[in-house]
Design a protein around this motif. Structure first.
Motif, PDB file in Angstrom:
ATOM      1  N   UNK A 238       0.921  -1.276   0.028  1.00 55.20           N
ATOM      2  CA  UNK A 238       0.165   0.071  -0.126  1.00 55.20           C
ATOM      3  C   UNK A 238       1.185   1.092  -0.673  1.00 55.20           C
ATOM      4  N   UNK A 239       0.883   2.474  -1.109  1.00 58.17           N
ATOM      5  CA  UNK A 239       1.563   3.533  -0.917  1.00 58.17           C
ATOM      6  C   UNK A 239       0.774   4.730  -1.078  1.00 58.17           C
ATOM      7  N   UNK A 240       1.163   5.354  -0.068  1.00 54.62           N
ATOM      8  CA  UNK A 240       0.500   6.776  -0.020  1.00 54.62           C
ATOM      9  C   UNK A 240       1.413   8.250   0.203  1.00 54.62           C
ATOM     10  N   UNK A 241       0.753   8.983   0.347  1.00 54.00           N
ATOM     11  CA  UNK A 241       1.822  10.262   0.761  1.00 54.00           C
ATOM     12  C   UNK A 241       1.826  10.399   2.088  1.00 54.00           C
ATOM     13  N   UNK A 242       2.261  10.904   2.995  1.00 55.73           N
ATOM     14  CA  UNK A 242       3.303  11.082   4.109  1.00 55.73           C
ATOM     15  C   UNK A 242       2.652  11.925   4.423  1.00 55.73           C
ATOM     16  N   UNK A 243       2.514  11.620   6.086  1.00 59.69           N
ATOM     17  CA  UNK A 243       1.752  13.182   6.685  1.00 59.69           C
ATOM     18  C   UNK A 243       3.414  13.789   6.836  1.00 59.69           C
ATOM     19  N   UNK A 244       3.404  15.216   7.206  1.00 60.67           N
ATOM     20  CA  UNK A 244       4.084  15.873   7.139  1.00 60.67           C
ATOM     21  C   UNK A 244       4.401  16.702   8.862  1.00 60.67           C
TER      22      UNK A 244
END
Length: 244
Positions: A238-244
């Motif tokens: 599963x690939x998503x954008x990381x939280x910053x």
């Protein structure tokens, strides 16, 4: 198995032959596992073969369950940068033992035959001893073994979870559901295919997750679109954008 002669027309089959592999990679500790991880996205793998002999250095064979998986693997992974060297892949010239045994054409080598006969005699004797003691040779485990935790019902039922909003697009990706035996180098090879790759970090304290950094948001987005649905072993990553 022997090396494939690239000059001959080789019929499609379930086994692919790979050469130009990095000879510095340890065969049992990393090479076989990495090959399995890279090629399992195309179908079920029956066996990965690689040998330490001088004659077979830099080579490996991957045996799939069906021809279509092998065909897809060759088409999509030709030239893939595997440990900094592009893989050269084609159908294997000789049938692997595991396939030959399945279709009834296997003829054992004499030395291996003697070895297997000795092993069979020992197993038959062992089974006979167990049968004499009233045990089923096919099941030597303890009766009433505790079921795995996944089969034990949670008291009070399932907890309700409110899904969190996904992070907005950015240059760092959050990767989940990575098989625990996947090495950083193996996982990195998938993301290296896309421009702008900078770094991959696996979290030792939390096996199964990683962060991948690209030069900018657009480069990260291309990688997400290209790798979403990637399968390593039997697990979908599963690939998503990381939280910053």
């Amino acid at each position: 198995m022997e090396e494939v002669n690239a000059g001959n027309e080789i019929p499609q089959n379930m086994t692919i032959y790979i050469n130009n592999l990095n000879e510095k990679i340890k065969i049992d500790a990393e090479l076989k596992k990495s090959l399995h991880a890279v090629f399992s996205q195309f179908g079920k793998i029956l066996e990965v073969l690689a040998f330490k002999t001088l004659k077979h250095k830099g080579q490996a064979w991957v045996v799939f369950e069906d021809v279509s998986s092998a065909t897809s693997a060759i088409r999509q992974m030709q030239g893939f940068p595997f440990y900094d060297k592009p893989m050269r892949i084609q159908f294997a010239k000789t049938k692997s033992d595991i396939i030959a045994k399945a279709d009834g054409t296997f003829v054992p080598r004499e030395r291996r035959k003697r070895h297997e006969e000795k092993g069979k005699k020992r197993k038959d004797q062992h089974d006979a001893n167990q049968a004499a003691m009233g045990m089923n040779p096919a099941y030597a485990g303890a009766y009433g073994t505790t079921p795995p935790l996944s089969q034990i019902p949670f008291p009070g039922g399932a907890k309700s979870v409110i899904p969190e909003a996904p992070a907005p697009p950015n240059n760092i990706l959050f990767v989940q559901n990575v098989p625990h035996d996947t090495t950083p180098m193996t996982l990195q090879m998938f993301f290296l295919q896309f421009p702008g790759f900078k770094e991959l970090r696996m979290v030792e304290a939390k096996p199964g997750i990683a962060f991948v950094e690209y030069g900018d948001e657009m480069q990260a987005t291309v990688a997400v679109q290209g790798l979403q649905g990637l399968k390593i072993g039997q697990q979908n990553i599963l690939i998503s954008y990381a939280k910053k």
